[in-house]
Design an enzyme around this catalytic site. Structure first.
Site, PDB file in Angstrom:
ATOM      1  N   TRP A 179       3.342 -21.128  43.179  1.00  0.00           N
ATOM      2  CA  TRP A 179       2.430 -22.100  42.047  1.00  0.00           C
ATOM      3  C   TRP A 179       1.240 -21.254  42.061  1.00  0.00           C
ATOM      4  O   TRP A 179       0.416 -20.763  42.729  1.00  0.00           O
ATOM      5  CB  TRP A 179       1.991 -23.235  42.903  1.00  0.00           C
ATOM      6  CG  TRP A 179       0.982 -23.872  42.291  1.00  0.00           C
ATOM      7  CD1 TRP A 179       1.086 -24.547  40.893  1.00  0.00           C
ATOM      8  CD2 TRP A 179      -0.534 -23.907  42.589  1.00  0.00           C
ATOM      9  NE1 TRP A 179      -0.150 -24.980  40.557  1.00  0.00           N
ATOM     10  CE2 TRP A 179      -1.164 -24.794  41.393  1.00  0.00           C
ATOM     11  CE3 TRP A 179      -1.442 -23.291  43.549  1.00  0.00           C
ATOM     12  CZ2 TRP A 179      -2.445 -24.696  41.303  1.00  0.00           C
ATOM     13  CZ3 TRP A 179      -2.672 -23.370  43.651  1.00  0.00           C
ATOM     14  CH2 TRP A 179      -3.112 -24.190  42.338  1.00  0.00           C
ATOM     15  N   GLU A 220       6.685 -23.763  40.318  1.00  0.00           N
ATOM     16  CA  GLU A 220       6.148 -25.244  40.427  1.00  0.00           C
ATOM     17  C   GLU A 220       5.004 -25.264  39.266  1.00  0.00           C
ATOM     18  O   GLU A 220       4.029 -24.651  39.031  1.00  0.00           O
ATOM     19  CB  GLU A 220       5.219 -25.293  41.675  1.00  0.00           C
ATOM     20  CG  GLU A 220       4.473 -26.869  41.680  1.00  0.00           C
ATOM     21  CD  GLU A 220       3.902 -26.854  43.124  1.00  0.00           C
ATOM     22  OE1 GLU A 220       3.746 -25.986  43.959  1.00  0.00           O
ATOM     23  OE2 GLU A 220       3.360 -28.072  43.518  1.00  0.00           O
ATOM     24  N   LYS A 222       2.121 -27.527  36.582  1.00  0.00           N
ATOM     25  CA  LYS A 222       1.117 -28.439  36.992  1.00  0.00           C
ATOM     26  C   LYS A 222       0.533 -28.821  35.643  1.00  0.00           C
ATOM     27  O   LYS A 222       0.700 -28.187  34.659  1.00  0.00           O
ATOM     28  CB  LYS A 222       0.003 -27.856  37.793  1.00  0.00           C
ATOM     29  CG  LYS A 222      -1.103 -28.703  38.199  1.00  0.00           C
ATOM     30  CD  LYS A 222      -1.703 -28.035  39.454  1.00  0.00           C
ATOM     31  CE  LYS A 222      -3.032 -29.186  39.951  1.00  0.00           C
ATOM     32  NZ  LYS A 222      -3.684 -28.599  41.097  1.00  0.00           N
ATOM     33  N   ASP A 253       6.133 -31.344  41.693  1.00  0.00           N
ATOM     34  CA  ASP A 253       5.186 -32.127  42.600  1.00  0.00           C
ATOM     35  C   ASP A 253       4.864 -33.347  41.876  1.00  0.00           C
ATOM     36  O   ASP A 253       4.460 -33.436  40.731  1.00  0.00           O
ATOM     37  CB  ASP A 253       4.180 -31.085  42.726  1.00  0.00           C
ATOM     38  CG  ASP A 253       3.080 -31.485  43.520  1.00  0.00           C
ATOM     39  OD1 ASP A 253       2.553 -32.455  43.480  1.00  0.00           O
ATOM     40  OD2 ASP A 253       2.428 -30.660  44.468  1.00  0.00           O
ATOM     41  N   HIS A 256       1.762 -33.577  39.948  1.00  0.00           N
ATOM     42  CA  HIS A 256       1.433 -32.675  38.773  1.00  0.00           C
ATOM     43  C   HIS A 256       1.808 -33.110  37.334  1.00  0.00           C
ATOM     44  O   HIS A 256       2.250 -32.379  36.228  1.00  0.00           O
ATOM     45  CB  HIS A 256       2.121 -31.280  39.031  1.00  0.00           C
ATOM     46  CG  HIS A 256       1.461 -30.581  40.152  1.00  0.00           C
ATOM     47  ND1 HIS A 256       1.587 -29.420  40.655  1.00  0.00           N
ATOM     48  CD2 HIS A 256       0.340 -31.258  40.959  1.00  0.00           C
ATOM     49  CE1 HIS A 256       1.134 -29.075  41.333  1.00  0.00           C
ATOM     50  NE2 HIS A 256       0.137 -30.059  41.710  1.00  0.00           N
ATOM     51  N   HIS A 280       7.871 -31.587  45.916  1.00  0.00           N
ATOM     52  CA  HIS A 280       6.629 -31.490  46.284  1.00  0.00           C
ATOM     53  C   HIS A 280       6.319 -32.901  46.498  1.00  0.00           C
ATOM     54  O   HIS A 280       5.806 -33.445  45.446  1.00  0.00           O
ATOM     55  CB  HIS A 280       5.308 -30.636  45.892  1.00  0.00           C
ATOM     56  CG  HIS A 280       5.689 -29.138  46.403  1.00  0.00           C
ATOM     57  ND1 HIS A 280       4.408 -28.404  46.169  1.00  0.00           N
ATOM     58  CD2 HIS A 280       6.126 -28.648  47.305  1.00  0.00           C
ATOM     59  CE1 HIS A 280       4.569 -27.204  46.814  1.00  0.00           C
ATOM     60  NE2 HIS A 280       5.793 -27.369  47.465  1.00  0.00           N
ATOM     61  N   ASP A 288      -4.313 -35.594  40.798  1.00  0.00           N
ATOM     62  CA  ASP A 288      -3.700 -34.733  41.921  1.00  0.00           C
ATOM     63  C   ASP A 288      -4.245 -34.772  43.187  1.00  0.00           C
ATOM     64  O   ASP A 288      -4.555 -33.748  43.453  1.00  0.00           O
ATOM     65  CB  ASP A 288      -3.427 -33.184  41.285  1.00  0.00           C
ATOM     66  CG  ASP A 288      -2.615 -32.510  42.173  1.00  0.00           C
ATOM     67  OD1 ASP A 288      -1.615 -33.270  42.697  1.00  0.00           O
ATOM     68  OD2 ASP A 288      -2.641 -31.369  42.190  1.00  0.00           O
ATOM     69  N   ASP A 290      -3.584 -35.510  46.257  1.00  0.00           N
ATOM     70  CA  ASP A 290      -2.626 -35.228  47.377  1.00  0.00           C
ATOM     71  C   ASP A 290      -2.883 -36.100  48.404  1.00  0.00           C
ATOM     72  O   ASP A 290      -3.058 -35.445  49.681  1.00  0.00           O
ATOM     73  CB  ASP A 290      -2.954 -33.688  47.772  1.00  0.00           C
ATOM     74  CG  ASP A 290      -2.322 -32.855  46.798  1.00  0.00           C
ATOM     75  OD1 ASP A 290      -1.188 -32.677  46.794  1.00  0.00           O
ATOM     76  OD2 ASP A 290      -3.124 -32.226  45.996  1.00  0.00           O
ATOM     77  N   ASP A 320       3.762 -32.262  49.966  1.00  0.00           N
ATOM     78  CA  ASP A 320       2.402 -31.522  49.701  1.00  0.00           C
ATOM     79  C   ASP A 320       1.365 -32.646  49.597  1.00  0.00           C
ATOM     80  O   ASP A 320       1.277 -33.377  48.546  1.00  0.00           O
ATOM     81  CB  ASP A 320       2.725 -30.702  48.300  1.00  0.00           C
ATOM     82  CG  ASP A 320       1.590 -29.926  47.960  1.00  0.00           C
ATOM     83  OD1 ASP A 320       0.348 -29.745  48.802  1.00  0.00           O
ATOM     84  OD2 ASP A 320       1.583 -29.374  46.808  1.00  0.00           O
TER      85      ASP A 320
END
Ligand code: RNT
Ligand code: ZN
Length: 412
Positions: A179, A220, A222, A253, A256, A280, A288, A290, A320
């Protein structure tokens, strides 16, 4: 309710709880190391995370050293039924040396390899393309400067070698996930040059052949990050095309994409064009962010897609998230268990009956079933899984998590 009566309730729907339990304990989750220390890492020479990712909060107990992180990991894995993996980032090197990112070698990770051998936790890996002076422009592999690109290409190559060494040691492929934060804060006028640059750098990085039995490359995408609001060079379309053409894993992810997109829906679509997927699993809140994953609809749907679409064999499940406002170890345990619980719930559904209702266009039966099934005692089956592994649930789990947190709270 006893497990036996729960088992009978599921059997009434034609579901074999024993088969579901057996299947669940075969699914490894690749737990991310970076929840344990707020994505700081252990390099001597670099600073804050950057790259648009940020753990917020200052709850006590953050791991400050590799030894502390491994102790916290041992505790967390001790509360997770099944055999799982650790997803390590290059910035978590454990060495007295001070190699720059383009100088890393497997010896700088030897204590992790040793820990992996003794704990039985296999490793995955990630090059770290952020938290470094050469990433301060939010451009790395797509940087216009050849020297900076070369630096990051070398980092990527070395990361692949380290991943291959991990894979050789553990006897199964280590996934090396790429990433990069590359993007633009404001609207760029030459997107295609940046994308060509990223593509060319990736090609150089992936050129040295590695044995797929030892390591696999993943990419990955985004949508945006803090500081790169206008354009991310490695967008979803960019990497979807790249993964298809190059045969890498595609990493999705959950944070993302546009906030209203259903990531679970993407699995079956991309699985027709890419052989293997990396997830993820995360929880974006407005962006994003997380957050630690919950047993939310997003996660339940993700797990159900993996099970119902038969994608478990070719999907690596990675996590993640990073939240510094709560106990780091509780975040790991609860978050990872939530992924497992979501998988268990999916495995405990009468898949054939649901699919057959849909196939004969009996949407009424599908509707009634999906809602009635929600009342089944999934928690009792989960408690049985934990009991068989001699692991606590509920208040007993809380007591263990709290006791461990109390033991690390004095860390500075
Ligand atoms: C960042 C990506 C990436 C990182 C980790 C630390 O937006 O999700 O996966 O979170 O590599
Ligand atoms: Zn991610």
């Amino acid at each position: 309710m006893t497990y036996e009566s729960a088992k009978a309730q599921f059997a009434d729907w034609g579901v074999d709880t024993e088969a579901a339990i057996a299947a669940l304990t075969q699914i490894p989750i690749s737990m991310h190391c970076w929840q344990g220390d707020d994505v700081a890492g252990f390099e001597a020479r670099t600073g804050t995370s950057g790259g648009g990712i940020q753990a917020t909060g200052n709850f006590p107990g953050r791991a400050r050293t590799p030894d502390e992180l491994r102790a916290d990991l041992d505790f967390a894995y001790g509360l997770l039924p099944g055999k799982h993996r650790l997803n390590l980032h290059a910035m978590y090197m454990d060495t007295d040396e001070t190699p720059d990112r383009d100088e890393i070698e497997v010896r700088h990770f030897q204590p992790w390899l040793d820990w992996s051998q003794t704990s039985g936790v296999d490793l995955d890996f990630n090059p770290t393309f952020f938290a470094h002076a050469k990433a301060d422009d939010n451009l790395t592999l797509a940087h216009p400067d050849r020297g900076i690109r070369d630096f990051w290409i070398e980092h990527g190559k070395r990361s692949r070698e380290i991943a291959a060494a991990f894979g050789a040691a553990q006897g199964n492929a280590c996934v090396n996930n790429v990433w990069v934060p590359d993007g633009f804060k404001d609207t760029p006028v030459d997107r295609i040059t940046a994308r060509r640059q990223l593509e060319a750098s990736l090609n150089e990085m992936l050129a040295p052949e590695q044995d797929p039995a030892r390591m696999r490359d993943a990419v990955e995408s985004k949508l945006f990050g803090i500081g790169v609001e206008a354009c991310t060079v490695g967008s979803h379309e960019f990497y979807l095309g790249y993964a298809i053409r190059k045969g890498t894993l595609l990493c999705l992810d959950m944070g993302h994409f546009h906030p209203t997109e259903n990531i679970a829906d993407k699995l079956s679509a991309v699985a027709l064009s890419v052989d293997e997927l990396l997830l993820h699993v995360s929880r974006p809140m407005r962006w994003d962010s997380d957050h630690v994953i919950l047993q939310s609809d997003d996660i339940l749907q993700m797990a159900q897609e993996l099970v119902f679409s038969g994608l478990l064999e070719r999907t690596r499940i990675g996590l993640d998230f990073f939240d510094a406002t709560i106990s780091r170890t509780a975040a790991w345990v609860i978050g990872t268990r939530n992924m497992q619980k979501a998988l268990l719930r999916a495995l405990l559904l009468p898949q054939d009956a649901l699919k057959s209702a849909e196939h004969r266009l009996d949407h009424n039966a599908r509707f009634i079933m999906t809602e009635e099934l929600k009342d089944l005692p999934f928690g009792v089956v989960w408690a049985e899984v934990c009991a068989r592994h001699d692991m606590p649930v509920g208040r007993a789990l809380m007591a263990e998590l709290d006791a461990y947190q109390a033991s690390v709270a004095a860390r500075g």
